[in-house]
Scaffold this active site. Structure first.
Site, mmCIF file in Angstrom:
data_model
loop_
_atom_site.group_PDB
_atom_site.id
_atom_site.type_symbol
_atom_site.label_atom_id
_atom_site.label_comp_id
_atom_site.label_asym_id
_atom_site.label_seq_id
_atom_site.Cartn_x
_atom_site.Cartn_y
_atom_site.Cartn_z
ATOM 1 N N LYS A 112 6.418 8.664 7.891
ATOM 2 C CA LYS A 112 5.558 7.949 8.839
ATOM 3 C C LYS A 112 6.400 7.523 10.040
ATOM 4 C CE LYS A 112 2.187 4.103 8.929
ATOM 5 N NZ LYS A 112 1.590 2.992 8.159
ATOM 6 N N SER A 159 -3.555 2.898 8.179
ATOM 7 C CA SER A 159 -2.869 3.473 9.319
ATOM 8 C C SER A 159 -2.034 4.720 8.993
ATOM 9 C CB SER A 159 -1.948 2.417 9.937
ATOM 10 O OG SER A 159 -0.907 2.059 9.056
ATOM 11 N N SER A 163 -3.043 0.159 4.325
ATOM 12 C CA SER A 163 -2.675 1.336 5.121
ATOM 13 C C SER A 163 -2.076 2.498 4.336
ATOM 14 C CB SER A 163 -1.697 0.935 6.228
ATOM 15 O OG SER A 163 -2.380 0.331 7.289
#
Lengths: 95, 493
Positions: B78, B158, B182
């Site tokens: 990420k 997210s 997330s």
């Protein structure tokens, strides 16, 4: 508590985000919408309840008060948008 | 033999150990899949040359008998984790051109275990969002589509790029971070496994901070066992993170005994939220039945303050974010927009650099922390947060683990939530409470819903009892036998 436009402008100033005048009213409505929704927390009885400051009960660790890091100024300033040698450069602050 | 990219982490490690293929071959397969999956907009930065060089080093280590716990396995990182010398953006315009001079502890640990990062994954800006629509680099598309429909669905957020990369079989594992859901919500939306460990289990050092009392890193994979392996490589004490917890990392995969006889599983009454779709209710009941059949004892429990979790979150998280994001001022890194004086430079930079949702949250946070409002909003939220944690503590006097759905809906289409931020926030209604209490929680795919898209079940454990969570999740996974996969529409796109 409902925000007025002046308060929204003050929050934006505190947050150091430029908000154009015509954006203040839509922003005011958005923020009021969210604040109106979170205000339901007022109905929870929290008398005698400690505010949570840490999810895991812990005491912060201490260590010997000694320099353990540093000595690489070129790395510290490597990403600066503007710099002079090992300094960050900003617009003139003092007249 | 099936495609190399169909292998999970455990399968890839097995094949590498047997010499069926090399880390280079596996990495080339992943890089090929990454390139074909470009229509999904998974990556902010692709790292083909670096990945192949690391793969060659992994092959050399294996030859020398020095292979690590994830040696030779390609992963996606990420883009919230700092990576030395590699652009790190948090999907924000304000971090333009930022090349960290250090790596996040979790990234370093994964590299030391031999994992090969092939890309930095797209996400919601500063991890603020539930649909990946707030990214400066454009939204990620969910690999899944509805039955008979071709509307593009959101991958959740997210950690949307991470989730899509695993669901589209680009990689077998990706890192995520979870502040209010997330990791778990995008895992549910894309039919994969996502594990948020206990707060303090993984170091936060070098992860771009959103809300420091909530942020936790965790793995996203296609199986529970893979999540256990990957979490083992990510977790551990780090003196550089003052909230990192100094306790040994158990062998999470070894905890998956397949035996839940006598395990007490709590079903929280308050999670039957208003308007919950029938397919999610049915899947939850199915999960209860699966665990019961496996010998677990089901106990109805009450978590009375559940409905206050979201409002607490939307005070605490913006408050912490407004403080954490104060550092983006155009002086030390990233974007700078000139102004007549220093203050104007700050204001111009932050107005241009932050997207709308991030600005909104900074302003909410600034307000609730400001003089005169601090007690009414922030202090009250911290007290209710204590109440929420107490609810869990009481529940765990009766049960060992909790079972709930992960999300109140399946993946939705882009733009479907309209402009109402609260409608978007409600996505996290079932994941936020565990975040506020710092508890370990996993989402695993348990079936397809009425629209033909995946639905997730969530298991929430006691603090630092990831082992019980993995054990129960392994049994649920076995019972669910989820083997659906999305049509690879992006390969033809």
């Amino acid at each position: 508590m409902s925000l007025d436009k002046a308060t929204v402008a003050r929050i934006a100033r505190l947050a150091r985000i430029r908000v154009e005048d015509e954006q203040l009213e839509p922003l005011r409505r958005e923020l009021n919408n969210i604040l109106g929704w979170v205000e339901q927390l007022g109905e929870v009885d929290t008398a005698g309840v400690e505010p949570m400051t840490s999810v895991t009960p812990m005491t912060l660790r201490t260590r010997v008060d000694a320099v353990t890091d540093g000595g690489y100024p070129e790395k510290v300033v490597a990403n600066a948008p503007d710099g002079v040698e090992h300094f960050f450069a900003v617009p003139k602050v003092i007249e | 033999m099936a495609a190399l990219t169909d292998l999970g982490i455990a399968g890839a490690l097995d094949g590498l150990a047997k010499g069926d293929f090399s880390a280079r071959e596996l990495t080339e397969a992943s890089l090929g899949a990454l390139e074909r999956a470009r229509p999904l907009n998974i990556a902010i930065t692709e790292l083909p040359e670096q990945a192949l060089a690391v793969a060659d080093a992994a092959d050399a280590r294996r030859k020398a008998g020095e292979a690590g716990a994830m040696d030779g396995v390609p992963i996606v990182m990420k883009d919230l984790f700092c990576t030395e010398g590699v652009l790190t953006t948090a999907a924000s315009h304000i971090l333009d051109g930022f090349h960290p001079t250090y790596s996040a502890t979790v990234a370093t640990k994964l590299a030391e275990a031999g994992a090969i990062t092939i890309a930095k994954a797209n996400l919601d800006e500063f991890a603020m969002g539930s649909s990946n629509e707030t990214s400066h680099y454009g939204p990620v598309a969910n690999p899944w589509t509805r039955t008979g429909g071709d509307a593009r669905l959101v991958p959740g957020g997210s950690s949307g790029g991470s989730a899509a990369s695993v669901a589209a079989r680009v990689v077998a594992g990706a890192t995520g971070t979870d502040t209010g859901g997330s990791i778990r919500q995008p895992a549910a939306f894309t039919g994969i496994v996502g594990m948020k460990p206990t707060y303090g289990r993984c170091s936060r050092w070098g992860i771009v901070a959103f809300a420091s009392s909530l942020d936790q890193a965790g793995p996203m994979t296609r199986s529970v066992r893979d999540a256990a392996i990957m979490l083992g490589a990510m977790a551990g004490f780090d003196p550089k993170d003052s909230t990192s917890v100094d306790r040994p990392v158990p062998d999470f995969a070894a905890a998956m005994s397949g035996d839940v006889r006598g395990l007490r599983v709590g079903v929280p009454t308050e999670y039957r939220v208003e308007g919950m779709p029938a397919d999610i209710e049915a899947l939850w009941q199915q999960g209860i039945d699966w665990l019961k059949t496996a010998g677990a004892e089901i106990v109805e429990v009450s978590l009375p303050h559940t409905k206050y979790a979201l409002p607490v979150y939307y005070i605490v998280a913006p408050a912490e974010a407004s403080s954490n994001l104060a550092r983006y001022d155009g002086v030390r890194y990233g974007l700078r927009v000139p102004g007549a004086d220093l203050t104007e430079m700050y204001e111009n930079t932050r107005a241009a650099g932050f997207g709308h949702e991030v600005q909104r949250r900074i302003m909410i946070g600034t307000y609730v922390l400001s003089a005169g409002y601090y007690d009414a909003y922030y202090l009250q939220a911290q007290k209710v947060r204590t109440r929420i944690a107490e609810d869990f503590r009481k529940a765990y006097e009766q049960v060992d683990v909790l079972l709930t759905p992960t999300t109140p809906s399946a993946a939705f289409a882009f733009g479907e939530k309209g402009d109402d931020p609260i409608a978007m926030y409600l996505n996290d209604v079932l994941t936020v409470p565990a975040s506020l209490a710092g508890l370990p929680a996993i989402s695993l795919p348990a079936g397809l819903g009425a629209e033909g898209t995946p639905l997730g079940l969530q298991l929430i454990g006691r603090p630092f009892d990831e082992e019980t969570v993995f054990r129960a999740a392994g049994v649920l996974e076995e019972a669910a036998g989820f083997d659906h996969r999305p049509d690879a529409w992006w390969e033809e796109a």
